[in-house]
Design a protein around this motif. Structure first.
Motif, PDB file in Angstrom:
ATOM      1  N   ASN A   2       0.820  -1.194   0.000  1.00  0.00           N
ATOM      2  CA  ASN A   2       0.000   0.000   0.000  1.00  0.00           C
ATOM      3  C   ASN A   2       0.865   1.259   0.000  1.00  0.00           C
ATOM      4  O   ASN A   2       1.835   1.355   0.727  1.00  0.00           O
ATOM      5  CB  ASN A   2      -0.897  -0.039   1.242  1.00  0.00           C
ATOM      6  N   ALA A   3       0.505   2.253  -0.813  1.00  0.00           N
ATOM      7  CA  ALA A   3       1.270   3.498  -0.902  1.00  0.00           C
ATOM      8  C   ALA A   3       1.285   4.258   0.413  1.00  0.00           C
ATOM      9  O   ALA A   3       2.146   5.102   0.635  1.00  0.00           O
ATOM     10  CB  ALA A   3       0.698   4.390  -2.006  1.00  0.00           C
ATOM     11  N   VAL A   5       1.848   2.996   3.332  1.00  0.00           N
ATOM     12  CA  VAL A   5       2.740   2.370   4.309  1.00  0.00           C
ATOM     13  C   VAL A   5       3.849   3.342   4.661  1.00  0.00           C
ATOM     14  O   VAL A   5       4.474   3.933   3.798  1.00  0.00           O
ATOM     15  CB  VAL A   5       3.331   1.056   3.755  1.00  0.00           C
ATOM     16  N   HIS A   6       4.053   3.526   5.947  1.00  0.00           N
ATOM     17  CA  HIS A   6       5.126   4.399   6.424  1.00  0.00           C
ATOM     18  C   HIS A   6       6.458   3.775   6.030  1.00  0.00           C
ATOM     19  O   HIS A   6       6.645   2.570   6.147  1.00  0.00           O
ATOM     20  CB  HIS A   6       5.013   4.531   7.949  1.00  0.00           C
ATOM     21  N   VAL A   7       7.386   4.592   5.543  1.00  0.00           N
ATOM     22  CA  VAL A   7       8.675   4.087   5.084  1.00  0.00           C
ATOM     23  C   VAL A   7       9.351   3.227   6.143  1.00  0.00           C
ATOM     24  O   VAL A   7       9.903   2.176   5.845  1.00  0.00           O
ATOM     25  CB  VAL A   7       9.595   5.260   4.652  1.00  0.00           C
ATOM     26  N   ALA A   8       9.301   3.644   7.402  1.00  0.00           N
ATOM     27  CA  ALA A   8       9.961   2.899   8.470  1.00  0.00           C
ATOM     28  C   ALA A   8       9.326   1.532   8.685  1.00  0.00           C
ATOM     29  O   ALA A   8       9.946   0.654   9.272  1.00  0.00           O
ATOM     30  CB  ALA A   8       9.931   3.696   9.770  1.00  0.00           C
ATOM     31  N   GLU A   9       8.097   1.347   8.204  1.00  0.00           N
ATOM     32  CA  GLU A   9       7.428   0.064   8.350  1.00  0.00           C
ATOM     33  C   GLU A   9       7.740  -0.879   7.199  1.00  0.00           C
ATOM     34  O   GLU A   9       7.392  -2.053   7.248  1.00  0.00           O
ATOM     35  CB  GLU A   9       5.924   0.273   8.459  1.00  0.00           C
ATOM     36  N   HIS A  10       8.380  -0.378   6.156  1.00  0.00           N
ATOM     37  CA  HIS A  10       8.724  -1.253   5.041  1.00  0.00           C
ATOM     38  C   HIS A  10       9.778  -2.241   5.527  1.00  0.00           C
ATOM     39  O   HIS A  10      10.811  -1.838   6.064  1.00  0.00           O
ATOM     40  CB  HIS A  10       9.250  -0.441   3.855  1.00  0.00           C
ATOM     41  N   PRO A  11       9.556  -3.538   5.369  1.00  0.00           N
ATOM     42  CA  PRO A  11      10.465  -4.519   5.962  1.00  0.00           C
ATOM     43  C   PRO A  11      11.900  -4.433   5.467  1.00  0.00           C
ATOM     44  O   PRO A  11      12.835  -4.665   6.243  1.00  0.00           O
ATOM     45  CB  PRO A  11       9.836  -5.865   5.615  1.00  0.00           C
ATOM     46  N   LEU A  12      12.119  -4.103   4.217  1.00  0.00           N
ATOM     47  CA  LEU A  12      13.501  -4.047   3.711  1.00  0.00           C
ATOM     48  C   LEU A  12      14.245  -2.815   4.218  1.00  0.00           C
ATOM     49  O   LEU A  12      15.437  -2.884   4.503  1.00  0.00           O
ATOM     50  CB  LEU A  12      13.503  -4.096   2.184  1.00  0.00           C
ATOM     51  N   VAL A  13      13.534  -1.710   4.354  1.00  0.00           N
ATOM     52  CA  VAL A  13      14.149  -0.511   4.922  1.00  0.00           C
ATOM     53  C   VAL A  13      14.401  -0.723   6.411  1.00  0.00           C
ATOM     54  O   VAL A  13      15.486  -0.429   6.923  1.00  0.00           O
ATOM     55  CB  VAL A  13      13.265   0.731   4.676  1.00  0.00           C
ATOM     56  N   PRO A  45      14.364   6.824   1.094  1.00  0.00           N
ATOM     57  CA  PRO A  45      13.329   5.991   0.478  1.00  0.00           C
ATOM     58  C   PRO A  45      11.981   6.689   0.496  1.00  0.00           C
ATOM     59  O   PRO A  45      11.690   7.480   1.380  1.00  0.00           O
ATOM     60  CB  PRO A  45      13.301   4.744   1.356  1.00  0.00           C
ATOM     61  N   GLY A  46      11.202   6.409  -0.505  1.00  0.00           N
ATOM     62  CA  GLY A  46       9.841   6.930  -0.535  1.00  0.00           C
ATOM     63  C   GLY A  46       8.860   5.830  -0.215  1.00  0.00           C
ATOM     64  O   GLY A  46       9.244   4.668  -0.059  1.00  0.00           O
ATOM     65  N   PRO A  47       7.594   6.175  -0.112  1.00  0.00           N
ATOM     66  CA  PRO A  47       6.579   5.151   0.127  1.00  0.00           C
ATOM     67  C   PRO A  47       6.667   4.081  -0.964  1.00  0.00           C
ATOM     68  O   PRO A  47       6.719   4.411  -2.154  1.00  0.00           O
ATOM     69  CB  PRO A  47       5.263   5.915   0.039  1.00  0.00           C
ATOM     70  N   PRO A  48       6.724   2.811  -0.595  1.00  0.00           N
ATOM     71  CA  PRO A  48       6.948   1.753  -1.576  1.00  0.00           C
ATOM     72  C   PRO A  48       5.886   1.662  -2.666  1.00  0.00           C
ATOM     73  O   PRO A  48       6.198   1.277  -3.785  1.00  0.00           O
ATOM     74  CB  PRO A  48       6.997   0.476  -0.742  1.00  0.00           C
ATOM     75  N   GLY A  49       4.669   2.045  -2.380  1.00  0.00           N
ATOM     76  CA  GLY A  49       3.644   2.027  -3.412  1.00  0.00           C
ATOM     77  C   GLY A  49       3.867   3.081  -4.480  1.00  0.00           C
ATOM     78  O   GLY A  49       3.526   2.893  -5.640  1.00  0.00           O
ATOM     79  N   ARG A  50       4.462   4.174  -4.074  1.00  0.00           N
ATOM     80  CA  ARG A  50       4.724   5.274  -5.006  1.00  0.00           C
ATOM     81  C   ARG A  50       6.103   5.152  -5.642  1.00  0.00           C
ATOM     82  O   ARG A  50       6.307   5.536  -6.788  1.00  0.00           O
ATOM     83  CB  ARG A  50       4.598   6.600  -4.267  1.00  0.00           C
TER      84      ARG A  50
END
Length: 89
Positions: A2-3, A5-13, A45-50
């Motif tokens: 989902n766009a 999603v907070h960047v810090a919550e992205h598992p790879l980041v 990093p930006g929001p993964p959806g975007r």
């Protein structure tokens, strides 16, 4: 992903920071991070959806950091990412 999603919550980041490869960098600490001795990279990093390539960059950056253990890696906190991007465009 989902766009919204907070960047810090992205598992790879998050893995970059949790594994000790990178540190979170905010606007207040950016100058100290950038001027410390040695080579450094600041990942914004930006929001993964975007910005789906952010996931790829996180994976590649982890591998680069392993190959060059003296490289300092920072990840911009989302709240300050736009300011940091303007600072080093």
């Amino acid at each position: 992903m989902n766009a919204e999603v907070h960047v810090a919550e992205h598992p790879l980041v998050r893995r970059l920071v949790d594994s000790g490869i990178a540190i979170w960098v905010d606007a207040a600490g950016a100058d100290a991070f950038a001027t410390a001795p040695g080579h450094a990279v600041l990942f914004l990093p930006g929001p993964p959806g975007r910005y789906p390539d952010s996931s790829d960059v996180a994976v590649v950056l982890a591998e680069i950091a392993k190959a060059f253990p003296t490289l300092r890696v920072g990840v911009a906190v989302q709240a300050d990412a736009a300011e940091l991007a303007k600072r080093w465009q």
